[in-house]
Design a protein around this motif. Structure first.
Motif, PDB file in Angstrom:
ATOM      1  N   ASN A 127     -49.456   6.084 -39.798  1.00 50.17           N
ATOM      2  CA  ASN A 127     -48.395   5.811 -40.763  1.00 50.17           C
ATOM      3  C   ASN A 127     -49.027   4.968 -41.864  1.00 50.17           C
ATOM      4  O   ASN A 127     -49.300   3.782 -41.667  1.00 50.17           O
ATOM      5  N   VAL A 140     -41.631   3.995 -37.012  1.00 47.86           N
ATOM      6  CA  VAL A 140     -40.820   4.819 -37.904  1.00 47.86           C
ATOM      7  C   VAL A 140     -39.413   4.954 -37.327  1.00 47.86           C
ATOM      8  O   VAL A 140     -39.252   5.160 -36.129  1.00 47.86           O
ATOM      9  N   ILE A 156     -47.105  11.235 -42.934  1.00 41.84           N
ATOM     10  CA  ILE A 156     -48.106  10.676 -42.021  1.00 41.84           C
ATOM     11  C   ILE A 156     -49.427  11.409 -42.222  1.00 41.84           C
ATOM     12  O   ILE A 156     -49.451  12.547 -42.655  1.00 41.84           O
TER      13      ILE A 156
END
Length: 185
Positions: free
Chosen positions: A138, A172, A180
């Motif tokens: 992320n 998330v 991502i």
């Protein structure tokens, strides 16, 4: 001039009486024959006319093969994400471990929650052609997860499905659609 007016008034009066008689007959028929179609029906909530059809009473028939488990009775409508995450603490630590090197960046994809009943750390993505080990990152917070990369048909930019535990490791929200980074190796 009054003669045509009286005739018109008389015709209107007869029509009004006829309408009243028909409404009374329809109400009597509905009482005599439950479930029989009504001539005129209105939705009590909106007052709008409703399509003519039978008056339905009772409950809908069950679909064959569909059952309601006793465990679902009295249970809250939505379970928390933690209740659906079946991974152990050691599995989560192992998936969150730093990469060992030798990775190849495959690209960036939009992630959405995959099937939450499917256990483990995985990503179904069009960025791979065969199943392999990899990692997702992320970029918003730098968190990553080691995952099994599973091929998903479609264009490379079509988006990916991510397992519930993997999304949680990335920090998330399950309703977000984050971009991502996907790595193989």
């Amino acid at each position: 001039m009054t003669d045509p007016f009286r005739r018109l008034l008389g015709v209107l009066l007869l029509l009004a009486l006829a309408a009243c008689a028909q409404t009374d007959r329809a109400a009597q028929r509905a009482q005599a024959e439950p479930g029989a179609p009504l001539d005129t029906m209105t939705d009590p909530a909106t007052g709008q006319p409703v399509i003519r059809g039978p008056v339905l009473t009772g409950t809908a028939p069950r679909t064959p093969g569909k059952t309601s488990g006793i465990s679902s009775i009295g249970a809250p409508a939505s379970q928390g994400a933690e209740a659906l995450n079946t991974t152990t603490r050691s599995e989560r630590q192992q998936a969150a471990a730093a990469p060992s090197g030798g990775e190849r960046r495959l690209g960036t994809t939009i992630a959405s929650l995959g099937d939450p009943s499917q256990p483990g750390f995985w990503v179904k993505t069009p960025l791979v052609q065969s199943e392999t080990q990899g990692r997702i990152v992320n970029p918003a917070n730098g968190k990553s997860a080691k995952v099994r990369l599973i091929p998903l048909g479609g264009a490379a930019g079509g988006g990916s499905q991510v397992s519930l535990p993997a999304l949680q490791l990335l920090g998330v929200s399950l309703t977000d659609l984050p971009a991502i980074e996907v790595f193989a190796g």
